[in-house]
Design a protein around this motif. Structure first.
Motif, PDB file in Angstrom:
ATOM      1  N   ASP A  14       0.840  -1.196   0.000  1.00 43.69           N
ATOM      2  CA  ASP A  14       0.000   0.000   0.000  1.00 43.69           C
ATOM      3  C   ASP A  14       0.880   1.253   0.000  1.00 43.69           C
ATOM      4  OD1 ASP A  14      -2.339   1.451   0.029  1.00 43.69           O
ATOM      5  OD2 ASP A  14      -2.553   1.368   2.210  1.00 43.69           O
ATOM      6  N   PRO A  15       1.579   1.499  -1.118  1.00 42.76           N
ATOM      7  CA  PRO A  15       2.495   2.648  -1.146  1.00 42.76           C
ATOM      8  C   PRO A  15       1.733   3.969  -1.206  1.00 42.76           C
ATOM      9  CG  PRO A  15       2.373   1.675  -3.316  1.00 42.76           C
ATOM     10  CD  PRO A  15       1.566   0.791  -2.392  1.00 42.76           C
ATOM     11  N   PRO A  16       2.333   5.030  -0.685  1.00 46.80           N
ATOM     12  CA  PRO A  16       1.674   6.344  -0.761  1.00 46.80           C
ATOM     13  C   PRO A  16       1.653   6.845  -2.203  1.00 46.80           C
ATOM     14  CG  PRO A  16       3.904   6.576   0.047  1.00 46.80           C
ATOM     15  CD  PRO A  16       3.645   5.103  -0.063  1.00 46.80           C
ATOM     16  N   GLU A  17       0.708   7.715  -2.491  1.00 46.92           N
ATOM     17  CA  GLU A  17       0.636   8.293  -3.836  1.00 46.92           C
ATOM     18  C   GLU A  17       1.750   9.308  -4.064  1.00 46.92           C
ATOM     19  OE1 GLU A  17      -3.189   9.648  -5.167  1.00 46.92           O
ATOM     20  OE2 GLU A  17      -4.188   8.039  -4.074  1.00 46.92           O
ATOM     21  N   ALA A  18       2.093  10.030  -3.020  1.00 46.20           N
ATOM     22  CA  ALA A  18       3.135  11.051  -3.142  1.00 46.20           C
ATOM     23  C   ALA A  18       4.511  10.384  -3.173  1.00 46.20           C
ATOM     24  CB  ALA A  18       3.068  12.013  -1.959  1.00 46.20           C
ATOM     25  N   VAL A  19       5.383  10.906  -4.018  1.00 47.66           N
ATOM     26  CA  VAL A  19       6.748  10.405  -4.105  1.00 47.66           C
ATOM     27  C   VAL A  19       7.539  10.974  -2.928  1.00 47.66           C
ATOM     28  CG1 VAL A  19       8.836  10.371  -5.525  1.00 47.66           C
ATOM     29  CG2 VAL A  19       6.594  10.279  -6.625  1.00 47.66           C
ATOM     30  N   PRO A  20       8.216  10.120  -2.171  1.00 50.11           N
ATOM     31  CA  PRO A  20       8.978  10.630  -1.025  1.00 50.11           C
ATOM     32  C   PRO A  20      10.218  11.387  -1.495  1.00 50.11           C
ATOM     33  CG  PRO A  20       9.453   8.319  -1.338  1.00 50.11           C
ATOM     34  CD  PRO A  20       8.361   8.681  -2.323  1.00 50.11           C
ATOM     35  N   ASP A  21      10.806  12.110  -0.577  1.00 49.00           N
ATOM     36  CA  ASP A  21      12.057  12.804  -0.875  1.00 49.00           C
ATOM     37  C   ASP A  21      13.200  11.814  -0.670  1.00 49.00           C
ATOM     38  OD1 ASP A  21      14.214  14.453  -1.212  1.00 49.00           O
ATOM     39  OD2 ASP A  21      13.766  15.749   0.502  1.00 49.00           O
TER      40      ASP A  21
END
Length: 130
Positions: free
Chosen positions: A44-51
């Motif tokens: 369940d990865p987040p939609e936002a790309v991490p830094d």
């Protein structure tokens, strides 16, 4: 999600459909540990790309290079098994305007990165793939 190897909070990210063939397993995402550089599937990865620069400032900031670079770094522990995938991902990173070998060089001396992978040795091996 915390790394099962070093208990550091992992960076979870969605893997675009065109890169999923390079990811072990069938999950829609992955997570990379900024400390030991272990790559794990993420259901369940987040939609936002991490830094990804949380790993090190040498990591690319733009997702077109950062995501394939994270996959490369995560697959380095099994270079012999994932040789073709790593080679294809390295090309994507280069096409995005980032020198992947320089990233690996800098990760090998980065503060806070404590991996069992011999990054200097892997860098020499990666050079042969390009």
């Amino acid at each position: 999600m915390h790394c099962p190897d070093c208990d550091t909070r992992m960076l979870a990210f969605a893997v675009p459909a065109d890169l999923r063939d390079y990811l072990p397993g069938e999950q829609p995402g992955a997570a990379i540990c900024p400390r030991c550089l272990q790559l794990r599937p993420a259901t369940d990865p987040p939609e936002a790309v991490p830094d990804f620069r949380q790993i090190d400032d040498s990591f690319p900031a733009q997702s077109a290079a950062a995501i394939p670079m994270a996959l490369v770094v995560g697959l380095l522990s099994s270079l012999a098994i994932h040789r073709q995938e790593i080679s294809a991902l390295l090309e994507r990173v280069e096409h995005a305007g980032v020198d992947p070998l320089l990233v690996v060089d800098r990760l090998s001396v980065a503060d806070g990165v404590e991996t069992e992978i011999d990054l200097e040795g892997r860098r020499r091996q990666l050079e042969q793939l390009l």
